[in-house]
Enzyme design. Structure first.
Site, short mmCIF file in Angstrom:
data_model
loop_
_atom_site.label_atom_id
_atom_site.label_comp_id
_atom_site.label_asym_id
_atom_site.label_seq_id
_atom_site.Cartn_x
_atom_site.Cartn_y
_atom_site.Cartn_z
N ALA A 14 36.02 41.78 33.79
CA ALA A 14 37.06 42.62 33.17
C ALA A 14 36.60 44.03 32.85
O ALA A 14 37.35 44.80 32.25
CB ALA A 14 37.56 41.95 31.89
N SER A 15 35.39 44.40 33.25
CA SER A 15 34.87 45.71 32.85
C SER A 15 35.36 46.86 33.73
O SER A 15 35.27 48.02 33.34
CB SER A 15 33.34 45.69 32.85
OG SER A 15 32.84 45.43 34.15
N ASN A 92 38.65 36.52 38.34
CA ASN A 92 38.65 37.79 39.07
C ASN A 92 37.27 38.21 39.56
O ASN A 92 37.15 38.84 40.62
CB ASN A 92 39.22 38.89 38.18
CG ASN A 92 38.89 40.27 38.70
OD1 ASN A 92 39.46 40.75 39.67
ND2 ASN A 92 37.93 40.94 38.06
N SER A 146 40.90 37.30 48.41
CA SER A 146 40.77 38.47 49.29
C SER A 146 41.41 38.12 50.62
O SER A 146 41.48 36.95 51.01
CB SER A 146 39.29 38.82 49.49
OG SER A 146 39.13 39.77 50.53
N TYR A 161 30.27 36.99 52.96
CA TYR A 161 31.24 37.21 51.88
C TYR A 161 32.57 36.55 52.22
O TYR A 161 33.19 35.88 51.38
CB TYR A 161 31.43 38.72 51.65
CG TYR A 161 32.62 39.06 50.79
CD1 TYR A 161 32.59 38.89 49.41
CD2 TYR A 161 33.79 39.56 51.36
CE1 TYR A 161 33.67 39.21 48.61
CE2 TYR A 161 34.89 39.88 50.57
CZ TYR A 161 34.83 39.70 49.20
OH TYR A 161 35.92 40.00 48.42
N GLU A 197 41.18 50.22 45.89
CA GLU A 197 40.37 51.36 45.43
C GLU A 197 39.70 51.01 44.10
O GLU A 197 40.26 51.25 43.01
CB GLU A 197 41.24 52.60 45.27
CG GLU A 197 40.45 53.88 45.00
CD GLU A 197 41.31 55.12 44.95
OE1 GLU A 197 40.76 56.19 44.62
OE2 GLU A 197 42.51 55.03 45.25
#
Length: 255
Positions: A14-15, A92, A146, A161, A197
């Site tokens: 969450a940062s 997330n 994703s 990934y 982004e």
């Protein structure tokens, strides 16, 4: 979103980026949000911003290294003790290393698996147990996946990934089936954005910073807010609606 006012959401990573946008939006909608990351100073800045904006919810920063199961379990214990438990879990947090299958470092692969797959699974399990223990029958678990979990692009840097994100796709559907078998109304959703982004690519290519911005060309990326809007859309869906996966990409993104 009114039914979520005052209830508790966990947002991992969450940062910054998507996680920060999601945490802020949920606070704006009146939720009590536990935002976790290794760097809680940035989350505290977001919490201060939310407070100054007069949002009715609350953002609680929590420092946690998601590659460490003991820290994850301690976090859930703290949430139970201080806030009762988790009603919404937004998985997330995720990361990528540019390590190919043929030449990649085992340490990089392991790190991606620890955060992208194992931490997500541990948080999912603990969130469900938290809901079950309190007879919460309308909770929601949302995995930020994703487009790499749905197709493999011809770029060796992201092949491993992509494998971790394919795992997230399978885990989300498996979770949905298990929740159905458990005869609960808790829902499971996957949100799969394309290029966004955020700091994701600059972190991925931190050893080759000139490579990051140019990998995909000069197209208009999605913004973190776009993904956060998808999260609130999913949470606001009527209780009888199960949204399995939202795939979203920039208009100019080819694949």
């Amino acid at each position: 979103m009114d039914r979520w006012k005052g209830r508790v959401a966990l947002v991992t990573g969450a940062s910054a980026g998507i996680g920060a946008a999601v945490a802020e939006d949920l606070v704006q909608h009146g939720m009590k949000v536990v935002g976790c990351a290794r760097n809680v100073e940035k989350i505290q800045d977001i919490a201060t911003k939310c407070q100054k904006s007069g949002y009715t919810g609350l953002l609680v920063p929590y420092q946690c290294d998601l590659s460490n199961e003991e820290e994850i379990l301690a976090m859930f214990s703290a949430i139970k003790a201080q806030h009762g438990g988790v009603d919404v879990c937004i998985n997330n947090a995720g990361l990528a290393h540019p390590d190919s299958i043929l030449n990649g470092k085992t340490s990089s692969w392991r790190n991606m698996l620890q955060v992208n797959v194992l931490a997500l699974s541990i948080c999912t399990r603990e969130a469900y147990q938290s809901m079950k223990g309190r007879n919460v029958n309308d909770g929601h678990i949302i995995n930020i996946n994703s487009m790499s979990g749905h197709r493999v692009v011809p770029t060796a840097d992201v092949h491993f990934y992509s494998a971790t994100k394919y795992a997230v796709t399978a885990l989300t559907e498996g979770l949905r089936q298990e929740l159905h078998e458990a005869k609960t109304q808790i829902r499971a959703t996957c949100i799969s954005p394309g290029l966004v982004e955020t700091e994701f690519h600059s972190r991925m290519y931190h050893q080759n910073p000139e490579k990051g911005p140019s990998v995909f060309g000069s197209i208009k990326y999605l913004e973190a807010k776009d993904v956060s809007n998808a999260v609130t859309y999913v949470l606001a869906a009527p209780p009888h609606v199960q949204i399995g996966d939202i795939q979203m990409r920039p208009v100019e993104q080819k694949s």
